[in-house]
Design a protein around this motif. Structure first.
Motif, PDB file in Angstrom:
ATOM      1  N   GLY A  40      84.555  17.133  29.775  1.00 36.57           N
ATOM      2  CA  GLY A  40      85.001  15.770  29.503  1.00 36.57           C
ATOM      3  C   GLY A  40      86.463  15.712  29.119  1.00 36.57           C
ATOM      4  N   ALA A  44      89.774  14.054  31.269  1.00 40.79           N
ATOM      5  CA  ALA A  44      90.757  13.150  30.665  1.00 40.79           C
ATOM      6  C   ALA A  44      92.175  13.679  30.860  1.00 40.79           C
ATOM      7  CB  ALA A  44      90.454  12.970  29.179  1.00 40.79           C
ATOM      8  N   GLU A  84      91.004   6.266  26.845  1.00 43.81           N
ATOM      9  CA  GLU A  84      90.132   5.916  25.717  1.00 43.81           C
ATOM     10  C   GLU A  84      89.238   4.730  26.049  1.00 43.81           C
ATOM     11  OE1 GLU A  84      91.417   6.535  21.442  1.00 43.81           O
ATOM     12  OE2 GLU A  84      93.337   6.046  22.385  1.00 43.81           O
ATOM     13  N   MET A  87      86.553   5.762  28.518  1.00 48.68           N
ATOM     14  CA  MET A  87      85.536   6.590  27.866  1.00 48.68           C
ATOM     15  C   MET A  87      84.622   5.743  26.990  1.00 48.68           C
ATOM     16  SD  MET A  87      87.221  10.213  26.701  1.00 48.68           S
ATOM     17  CE  MET A  87      86.720  11.630  27.633  1.00 48.68           C
ATOM     18  N   TYR A  95      82.927  10.310  24.088  1.00 51.55           N
ATOM     19  CA  TYR A  95      84.097   9.854  23.327  1.00 51.55           C
ATOM     20  C   TYR A  95      83.910  10.140  21.840  1.00 51.55           C
ATOM     21  CZ  TYR A  95      87.487   6.688  21.199  1.00 51.55           C
ATOM     22  OH  TYR A  95      88.501   6.171  20.435  1.00 51.55           O
TER      23      TYR A  95
END
Length: 221
Positions: A40, A44, A84, A87, A95
């Motif tokens: 994850g 990002a 952000e 997520m 997150y």
């Protein structure tokens, strides 16, 4: 096309961020308790690194030299905010797991380093290839380290049980000291492999292959 492939592929091995250039170790150590977390965070970083390289390359001739770092940070921060929000909308449990390390992508030395060393000096196509390659290499590194720690710490990979029921989880591997131990083992293995490759090519063996100047490429650009 040959240069395009070179710029993309260097981040997959020759300049692999955490293990060859030894950059961005904060998330490498902090969020790799599981393969899911590593993957994850890696996704990002791929998004932010690729698009920050593209945007920096697009405006590189418009930014005054004295404020270029501040401008780079603004670009990266804007992309991190987008990550952000995405997520929170589509991967809220992840997150929550990553926590403060998502906004800290803003000051990740890999992203700012590529913006300063590469994107600010090259066109959009090469900058996108550089960012994507570096991002994929970083994501693969985090996922591998997370999987390694998860196997010994939980007996699972991506939440799937792979160790026998009799396996006793080694909780040390999912604690902070375990992150340092795993990182050291991977660095040692990669250094050994690098020296073996150099021996096959008839080159001198390096005392510290991870810090070889040629693997960084910053000074040469």
């Amino acid at each position: 096309m040959s240069r395009l492939w070179k710029e993309f592929s260097k981040g997959l091995w020759d300049e692999l961020p955490p293990f060859k250039v030894v950059l961005g170790l904060c998330p490498v150590l902090a969020v790799t308790k599981t393969a899911d977390n590593g993957f994850g965070m890696g996704m990002a970083v791929i998004f932010v690194l690729t698009f920050s390289n593209v945007m920096v390359s697009l405006v590189r001739k418009l930014i005054p030299t004295k404020v270029r770092i501040a401008c780079f940070i603004v670009i990266v921060a804007s992309l991190v905010v987008a990550v952000e929000l995405l997520m929170q909308a589509f991967a809220y449990p992840l997150y929550q797991q990553l926590g403060i390390f998502v906004p800290l992508i803003v000051v990740n030395c890999i992203i700012l380093g590529r913006a300063e060393a590469f994107a600010s000096k090259n066109n959009v196509i090469y900058s996108a290839a550089d960012g994507l390659g570096m991002g994929i290499g970083f994501a693969a590194s985090l996922t591998f380290l997370g999987a390694l720690r998860e196997v010994f710490g939980y007996g699972t990979v991506f939440g799937n049980q792979i160790m026998p029921q009799s396996f006793e989880p080694f909780s040390f591997m999912i604690e902070a000291p375990g992150a340092f131990v795993c990182l050291g083992l991977v660095l040692g293995a990669m250094n050994t492999l690098t020296n073996w490759q150099r021996k096959r090519k008839g080159l001198a063996v390096l005392d510290n292959p991870s810090h070889e100047c040629k693997t960084c490429g910053i000074c040469s650009r």
